[in-house]
Write an enzyme that holds these catalytic residues in place. Structure first.
Site, PDB file in Angstrom:
ATOM      1  N   ASP A   1      69.982  62.394  20.116  1.00  0.00           N
ATOM      2  CA  ASP A   1      69.655  62.105  18.721  1.00  0.00           C
ATOM      3  C   ASP A   1      69.008  60.727  18.617  1.00  0.00           C
ATOM      4  O   ASP A   1      69.235  59.857  19.454  1.00  0.00           O
ATOM      5  CB  ASP A   1      70.921  62.065  17.852  1.00  0.00           C
ATOM      6  CG  ASP A   1      71.676  63.374  17.878  1.00  0.00           C
ATOM      7  OD1 ASP A   1      71.049  64.417  18.107  1.00  0.00           O
ATOM      8  OD2 ASP A   1      72.903  63.328  17.664  1.00  0.00           O
TER       9      ASP A   1
HETATM   10  N1  URA Z   1      75.596  65.355  21.168  1.00  0.00           N
HETATM   11  C1  URA Z   1      75.242  64.792  19.999  1.00  0.00           C
HETATM   12  O1  URA Z   1      75.873  65.033  18.981  1.00  0.00           O
HETATM   13  N2  URA Z   1      74.188  63.961  19.987  1.00  0.00           N
HETATM   14  C2  URA Z   1      73.469  63.648  21.079  1.00  0.00           C
HETATM   15  O2  URA Z   1      72.524  62.870  20.999  1.00  0.00           O
HETATM   16  C3  URA Z   1      73.857  64.233  22.291  1.00  0.00           C
HETATM   17  C4  URA Z   1      74.917  65.082  22.302  1.00  0.00           C
END
Ligand code: URA
Length: 249
Positions: free
Chosen positions: A106
């Site tokens: 993310d």
């Molecule tokens: N899980 C998440 O919620 N975000 C990420 O960036 C990676 C794994």
């Protein structure tokens, strides 16, 4: 050369994972001999046709590049963004090959992201059947009790189906600041790669993830790579990834 499905040719050229290549085709970004092809599954001989993505001819045998990046928050893990936001490729200005991140973090997640133009390896590492492990450190609110940890360990029912069991352990010694804010530090290891999976798993047990960092991917760590920096993988590391992805080097 032999005829191959168009999405396979694009992914083998290192441009994207097989699934992302399918999306490129459906979005009308792929042309064969100047004609846009928007159906999946059509076969072509890449040696006999000019195949372009976004108007650029794909190269069939680019030198493979394998990088381990310590992604900071605030960078998208896509190769390009139509809204002009910063992407992880902005952190790699000297890399001339067309490289892509292996999976996603993310925008507000930091940590280990592999970057490559080796489409075969990328597909293998992302394929659920190989269960490649990813470990995250999270700071979470919401009183992470033993019962909640047990639920995460067993697997959580999310709206897109149950998750596989996760390895979860509390990390020792929360910083005094974290303690005051009611934050727990926890390590979680999963092998699936669903969208926002870790955040959604914690949300399902009533915890809010305030900070998330990926500290391991397929056994590789961030050791020696400061935030925002990257390093090339060694030959041994690439060979190890090939084995994990069920491929031969
Ligand atoms: N899980 C998440 O919620 N975000 C990420 O960036 C990676 C794994």
């Amino acid at each position: 050369m032999q005829e191959e499905r168009l999405q396979k040719i694009i992914s083998q050229a290192g441009l994207a994972s097989r699934r992302a290549a399918e999306k490129m085709i459906l979005e009308g970004r792929v042309a064969v001999d100047g004609r846009i092809v928007q159906e999946l599954g059509q076969k072509f001989d890449p040696a006999a046709h000019e195949i372009t993505v976004d108007g650029k001819k794909i190269r069939e045998s680019e030198q493979h590049v394998y990088l381990l990046l310590n992604k900071p928050k605030g960078f998208l893990s896509t190769a390009k963004d139509d809204r002009g936001r910063r992407t992880v490729l902005d952190l790699l200005p000297k890399v001339k090959e067309r490289v892509y991140p292996v999976g996603r973090l993310d925008n507000n997640t930091e940590g280990l992201l592999l970057i490559t133009n080796d489409g075969g390896l990328m597909n293998g590492l992302l394929h659920p059947k190989f269960e490649v492990e990813k470990t995250y450190h999270a700071r979470v609110t919401g009183n992470l009790t033993h019962e909640k940890i047990m639920k995460l360990r067993q697997g959580i029912l999310l709206e897109d189906g149950p998750t596989a069991p996760a390895k979860v352990r509390m990390l020792p010694d929360p910083e005094p600041n974290d303690q005051r804010r009611g934050l727990s530090r926890v390590e979680i290891t999963i092998h699936e790669g669903r969208n926002r999976q870790v955040r959604r798993m914690f949300a399902a047990v009533g915890c809010d993830v305030k900070a998330l960092k990926r500290v391991q991917f397929a056994g590789l760590t961030l050791k020696g790579v400061p935030r925002g920096h990257h390093r090339a993988l060694t030959e041994e590391e690439v060979a190890m990834l090939y084995r994990l992805a069920g491929l031969m080097k």
